[in-house]
Scaffold this active site. Structure first.
Site, short mmCIF file in Angstrom:
data_model
loop_
_atom_site.label_atom_id
_atom_site.label_comp_id
_atom_site.label_asym_id
_atom_site.label_seq_id
_atom_site.Cartn_x
_atom_site.Cartn_y
_atom_site.Cartn_z
N SER A 119 20.04 -23.33 8.73
CA SER A 119 20.95 -23.87 9.74
C SER A 119 20.86 -23.09 11.04
O SER A 119 20.59 -21.87 11.04
CB SER A 119 22.38 -23.77 9.20
OG SER A 119 23.31 -24.04 10.22
N TYR A 143 29.41 -18.96 6.36
CA TYR A 143 28.43 -20.01 6.07
C TYR A 143 27.04 -19.61 6.60
O TYR A 143 26.04 -19.62 5.88
CB TYR A 143 28.89 -21.34 6.68
CG TYR A 143 27.81 -22.40 6.71
CD1 TYR A 143 27.37 -23.01 5.54
CD2 TYR A 143 27.22 -22.80 7.91
CE1 TYR A 143 26.37 -23.98 5.56
CE2 TYR A 143 26.23 -23.77 7.95
CZ TYR A 143 25.81 -24.34 6.78
OH TYR A 143 24.82 -25.29 6.80
N LYS A 147 23.38 -18.58 4.61
CA LYS A 147 22.10 -19.25 4.87
C LYS A 147 21.04 -18.22 5.27
O LYS A 147 19.87 -18.33 4.90
CB LYS A 147 22.26 -20.30 5.97
CG LYS A 147 23.06 -21.51 5.52
CD LYS A 147 22.21 -22.40 4.62
CE LYS A 147 22.99 -23.47 3.94
NZ LYS A 147 22.20 -24.30 3.04
N1 NAD Z 1 25.09 -31.52 7.95
C1 NAD Z 1 24.59 -30.66 8.84
O1 NAD Z 1 24.78 -30.78 10.05
C2 NAD Z 1 23.74 -29.50 8.37
C3 NAD Z 1 23.18 -28.67 9.35
C4 NAD Z 1 22.41 -27.58 8.95
C5 NAD Z 1 22.19 -27.34 7.62
N2 NAD Z 1 22.74 -28.17 6.68
C6 NAD Z 1 22.44 -27.91 5.27
O2 NAD Z 1 21.82 -29.06 4.72
C7 NAD Z 1 22.16 -29.17 3.33
C8 NAD Z 1 22.73 -30.55 3.06
O3 NAD Z 1 23.86 -30.75 3.89
P1 NAD Z 1 24.67 -32.12 3.84
O4 NAD Z 1 25.32 -32.28 5.18
O5 NAD Z 1 23.84 -33.19 3.30
O6 NAD Z 1 25.82 -31.73 2.82
P2 NAD Z 1 26.41 -32.55 1.56
O7 NAD Z 1 27.66 -31.83 1.19
O8 NAD Z 1 26.49 -33.99 1.88
O9 NAD Z 1 25.30 -32.35 0.45
C9 NAD Z 1 25.24 -31.22 -0.38
C10 NAD Z 1 24.95 -31.71 -1.77
O10 NAD Z 1 24.80 -30.57 -2.64
C11 NAD Z 1 25.54 -30.80 -3.83
N3 NAD Z 1 25.89 -29.48 -4.37
C12 NAD Z 1 26.69 -28.54 -3.78
N4 NAD Z 1 26.77 -27.46 -4.57
C13 NAD Z 1 25.99 -27.71 -5.67
C14 NAD Z 1 25.69 -26.97 -6.82
N5 NAD Z 1 26.20 -25.76 -7.04
N6 NAD Z 1 24.85 -27.51 -7.73
C15 NAD Z 1 24.33 -28.77 -7.55
N7 NAD Z 1 24.61 -29.52 -6.47
C16 NAD Z 1 25.44 -28.99 -5.53
C17 NAD Z 1 26.72 -31.65 -3.41
O11 NAD Z 1 27.31 -32.37 -4.47
C18 NAD Z 1 26.08 -32.56 -2.36
O12 NAD Z 1 25.56 -33.72 -2.95
C19 NAD Z 1 23.13 -28.03 3.04
O13 NAD Z 1 22.39 -26.95 2.50
C20 NAD Z 1 23.66 -27.65 4.43
O14 NAD Z 1 24.05 -26.30 4.47
C21 NAD Z 1 23.51 -29.24 7.02
O1 GDU Z 2 37.21 -33.05 14.18
C1 GDU Z 2 36.42 -32.32 14.80
C2 GDU Z 2 35.19 -31.89 14.26
C3 GDU Z 2 34.38 -31.06 15.01
N1 GDU Z 2 34.75 -30.69 16.25
C4 GDU Z 2 33.87 -29.82 17.05
O2 GDU Z 2 32.64 -30.47 17.18
C5 GDU Z 2 31.58 -29.52 17.16
C6 GDU Z 2 30.63 -29.87 16.03
O3 GDU Z 2 31.30 -29.62 14.79
P1 GDU Z 2 30.75 -30.07 13.37
O4 GDU Z 2 31.76 -29.64 12.37
O5 GDU Z 2 30.36 -31.50 13.44
O6 GDU Z 2 29.39 -29.25 13.18
P2 GDU Z 2 29.13 -27.68 13.43
O7 GDU Z 2 28.68 -27.50 14.83
O8 GDU Z 2 30.24 -26.87 12.91
O9 GDU Z 2 27.83 -27.47 12.53
C7 GDU Z 2 27.68 -26.34 11.73
O10 GDU Z 2 27.80 -26.70 10.41
C8 GDU Z 2 26.87 -27.68 9.97
C9 GDU Z 2 27.14 -27.87 8.50
O11 GDU Z 2 28.35 -28.45 8.28
C10 GDU Z 2 25.47 -27.19 10.20
O12 GDU Z 2 25.08 -26.19 9.33
C11 GDU Z 2 25.26 -26.74 11.61
O13 GDU Z 2 23.99 -26.15 11.73
C12 GDU Z 2 26.31 -25.74 11.97
O14 GDU Z 2 26.21 -25.38 13.33
C13 GDU Z 2 32.24 -28.16 16.98
O15 GDU Z 2 32.42 -27.59 18.24
C14 GDU Z 2 33.63 -28.50 16.39
O16 GDU Z 2 34.62 -27.57 16.69
C15 GDU Z 2 35.95 -31.12 16.81
O17 GDU Z 2 36.28 -30.77 17.95
N2 GDU Z 2 36.74 -31.92 16.07
#
Ligand code: NAD
Ligand code: GDU
Length: 328
Positions: A119, A143, A147
């Site tokens: 991330s 978090y 990572k």
């Molecule tokens: N969404 C973002 O913006 C973002 C950004 C950067 C990194 N990531 C990373 O990408 C990955 C996926 O994120 P996402 O947004 O799809 O999240 P998500 O919560 O939708 O997906 C995570 C999945 O992992 C499963 N899981 C969690 N803990 C587990 C465990 N102990 N054993 C087996 N399964 C488990 C959950 O059930 C879920 O299906 C994560 O590692 C997250 O940290 C997400």
């Molecule tokens: O209801 C909301 C939700 C979010 N935000 C703002 O919007 C921006 C984006 O927030 P998100 O929660 O959508 O995502 P993040 O920037 O917190 O993302 C972080 O968490 C993600 C996983 O959930 C990824 O890992 C990503 O790389 C990491 O920067 C932040 O400033 C947050 O404070 C609001 O103002 N209101």
């Protein structure tokens, strides 16, 4: 030739399910391993599903021995910045201990290719923007720290054992499957764009904007929004890179452009015809003011080029999942 097979931990989740679909379209079988804590069983439609926990090393070994994957894509994690500040134990347990359990299962079974979901949260508050991969990693929330520890574990295991890896540092994942098969379904939902669409659709009374006093052009946080379909394609490219003997590497996945919260809301208004009702709140703990990528290395190393990651396409693909029509 037998089709390649990949174990996809967290493949029932948002990014994992989109990636599983693309893997299948690319002729690679995704075997999803997920405990369904935040994922959805109904999102697993492109290969076998095994319900299991990455903390359960014995079960992981059984599943790897049964399915004989060529690689692992490791999405499974807890992934909310705010929650990680309130409950760091959950994050160290699931993200650090869980990744260790998975890497040990790979080591014991001879799986030697791992693609890891890292991330931009590992960079903390960068001194210089855009963020390239040489930017010091100094996360400011648990978090991001978990990572970063997992990235270090991968590098150390690669140096000591037969393991090759790509760490993909995603910026802000968003959007939905352009064919409409999958979307972002979290309960509760905390991410900005789905929350904003919920507010535009009247499913929640308003969007709370966390902080209007940041040192950014309009006072709201700036992020680099990358479409989930583009993230999915980067995983396929990362697998091909490892399959042809490519080296261990950590890569940013972003667009190189940052947008403020207010800019995102303006696009939602234009595309859906609904203004997003907002209220302003205090800053959320653990939020850096601005994060956007220098995404050149992923392009040079993998040939990665985002296709869907303009704000308009992001909103167009995501809005229908919240019952919103989009303007043509
Ligand atoms: N969404 C973002 O913006 C973002 C950004 C950067 C990194 N990531 C990373 O990408 C990955 C996926 O994120 P996402 O947004 O799809 O999240 P998500 O919560 O939708 O997906 C995570 C999945 O992992 C499963 N899981 C969690 N803990 C587990 C465990 N102990 N054993 C087996 N399964 C488990 C959950 O059930 C879920 O299906 C994560 O590692 C997250 O940290 C997400
Ligand atoms: O209801 C909301 C939700 C979010 N935000 C703002 O919007 C921006 C984006 O927030 P998100 O929660 O959508 O995502 P993040 O920037 O917190 O993302 C972080 O968490 C993600 C996983 O959930 C990824 O890992 C990503 O790389 C990491 O920067 C932040 O400033 C947050 O404070 C609001 O103002 N209101």
């Amino acid at each position: 030739m037998v089709a390649p097979r990949i174990l996809v931990t967290g493949g029932a989740g948002y990014i994992g399910s989109h990636t599983a679909k693309l893997l299948r379209l690319e002729g690679i079988e995704p075997v999803v391993y997920d405990n369904l804590t935040t994922g959805n069983r109904s999102a697993v439609r492109w290969g076998p599903f095994v319900q299991g926990d990455i903390l359960d090393g014995r079960r992981l070994i059984e599943v790897i021995e049964a399915h004989q994957p060529d690689a692992v894509i490791h999405f499974a994690a807890s992934a909310y910045v705010g929650e990680s500040v309130a409950d760091p134990a959950k994050y160290y347990n699931n993200n650090v201990r869980g990744t260790l359990s998975l890497l040990d299962a790979c080591r014991q079974t001879g799986v030697d290719k791992v693609i890891f979901s890292s991330s931009c949260a590992t960079y903390g508050v960068p001194a210089v923007l855009p963020i390239d991969e040489a930017t010091p990693q100094a996360p400011i929330n648990p978090y991001g720290k978990t990572k970063l520890v997992a990235e270090h574990m991968l590098a150390d295991y690669a140096a000591a054992f037969a393991l090759n890896y790509v760490s993909l540092r995603y910026f802000n994942a968003c959007g939905a499957d352009p064919e409409g098969d999958l979307g972002e379904w979290h309960d509760p939902e905390t991410h900005l764009i789905p929350r904003a669409l919920m507010a535009a659709a009247g499913r929640i009374p308003h969007l709370e904007i966390f902080g209007e006093d940041y040192d950014t052009p309009d006072g709201t946080c700036v992020r680099d929004y990358i479409h989930v379909a583009d993230l999915a394609s980067a995983h396929v490219l990362a697998y091909r890179h490892l399959a042809k003997g490519g080296g261990n590497v950590a890569l940013n996945l972003g667009t190189g452009r940052g947008f403020s919260i207010k800019e995102v809301l303006r696009t939602i208004g234009e595309i859906t015809g609904h203004d997003v009702p907002v209220v302003f709140r205090r800053r959320r703990a653990g939020d850096p003011p601005a994060l956007y990528a220098d995404a050149g290395l992923a392009c040079r190393t993998l040939g990665f080029l985002p296709r869907y990651s303009d704000l308009e396409t992001i909103v167009r693909t995501a809005a229908p999942f919240f019952g919103l029509e989009v303007r043509s």
